[in-house]
Design an enzyme around this catalytic site. Sequence first.
Site, PDB file in Angstrom:
ATOM      1  N   SER A 138       0.854  -1.184   0.000  1.00 37.41           N
ATOM      2  CA  SER A 138       0.000   0.000   0.000  1.00 37.41           C
ATOM      3  C   SER A 138       0.886   1.228   0.000  1.00 37.41           C
ATOM      4  O   SER A 138       2.040   1.178   0.457  1.00 37.41           O
ATOM      5  CB  SER A 138      -0.893   0.007   1.242  1.00 37.41           C
ATOM      6  OG  SER A 138      -1.512   1.262   1.427  1.00 37.41           O
ATOM      7  N   TYR A 182      -1.918  -1.355  10.188  1.00 39.05           N
ATOM      8  CA  TYR A 182      -2.088  -1.759   8.781  1.00 39.05           C
ATOM      9  C   TYR A 182      -0.867  -1.346   7.964  1.00 39.05           C
ATOM     10  O   TYR A 182      -0.303  -2.156   7.209  1.00 39.05           O
ATOM     11  CB  TYR A 182      -3.354  -1.120   8.226  1.00 39.05           C
ATOM     12  CG  TYR A 182      -3.593  -1.368   6.758  1.00 39.05           C
ATOM     13  CD1 TYR A 182      -4.129  -2.570   6.314  1.00 39.05           C
ATOM     14  CD2 TYR A 182      -3.286  -0.395   5.812  1.00 39.05           C
ATOM     15  CE1 TYR A 182      -4.350  -2.803   4.961  1.00 39.05           C
ATOM     16  CE2 TYR A 182      -3.506  -0.609   4.468  1.00 39.05           C
ATOM     17  CZ  TYR A 182      -4.035  -1.812   4.039  1.00 39.05           C
ATOM     18  OH  TYR A 182      -4.254  -2.032   2.701  1.00 39.05           O
TER      19      TYR A 182
END
Length: 273
Positions: free
Chosen positions: A147, A160
């Site tokens: 990401s 995350y």
Amino acid sequence: MDLQLTGKRALITGSSSGIGAGIAEELAREGALVVVHGRNADRTHAVARAIADAGGRSATAIGDLSTDDGADAVANAAVAAFGGIDILINNAGGRSGGDGASDWMAASVTDWADTYQKNTIATVRMIHRLAPAMKERGWGRLIQFASSAANSPSSAVGHYAASKAAIINLTVSLSKAFANTGVTANTISPGMIATPSVDEWFDQIAAEKGWTGPDAAKRAERWAMANIVHQTVSRVGRVRDIASLTAYLCSPLADFVNGANFRSDGGRSPGIN
């Protein structure tokens, strides 16, 4: 351009919707034999049927990759579908708790551990199960999804971002572990991509701002790009943007690309690799 993917066997984890589904559809258009994976059988089978209806070849594998038993079931189903897997795309993931916009402390230690299981350990599970056979055959692709948050984390959902950063790290060591075998390992780090969850976010912004009418969502998108996302490309990303990049990295044409992280994020996290 012919990406030379005809007959290549690909498993895309987390492909019952969103980016994963788009990748499965793109690879099928290029002639790959695609295994669609998800935890929800109805959604997973729907994607596979859509691929078949469009003239592609598809199969399904159902299971939760955050457990060893689930990973075994998915790997076994994928191998059985077409006799082996040449391309593993580790797209499945998620996070537990800690959804606060700015409260780093909102995620508990359990949230950190669960998120690491869903992202990093799930990726390792599938590599362990499918990569050795690629090495034996002398060709394979191991593509992990991280990401933009891995390279440029905010104060939100730190657990995350950290789990995704670990995926970039493990991919580099993986590329070295499989050096000179014909198996390559790379990472893709998407930014803001128009998926159903992002569309819901734009709708929420529009509602909070009191914007109504047919252009309310687009207005919310422009506002988010200017005030929250801070890209150097003015539009939100599309699933096809990510799917096209993934298809190239799966291709034999990408034989010379190994151990790299591709930031497809509209310039959200510019930097020098």
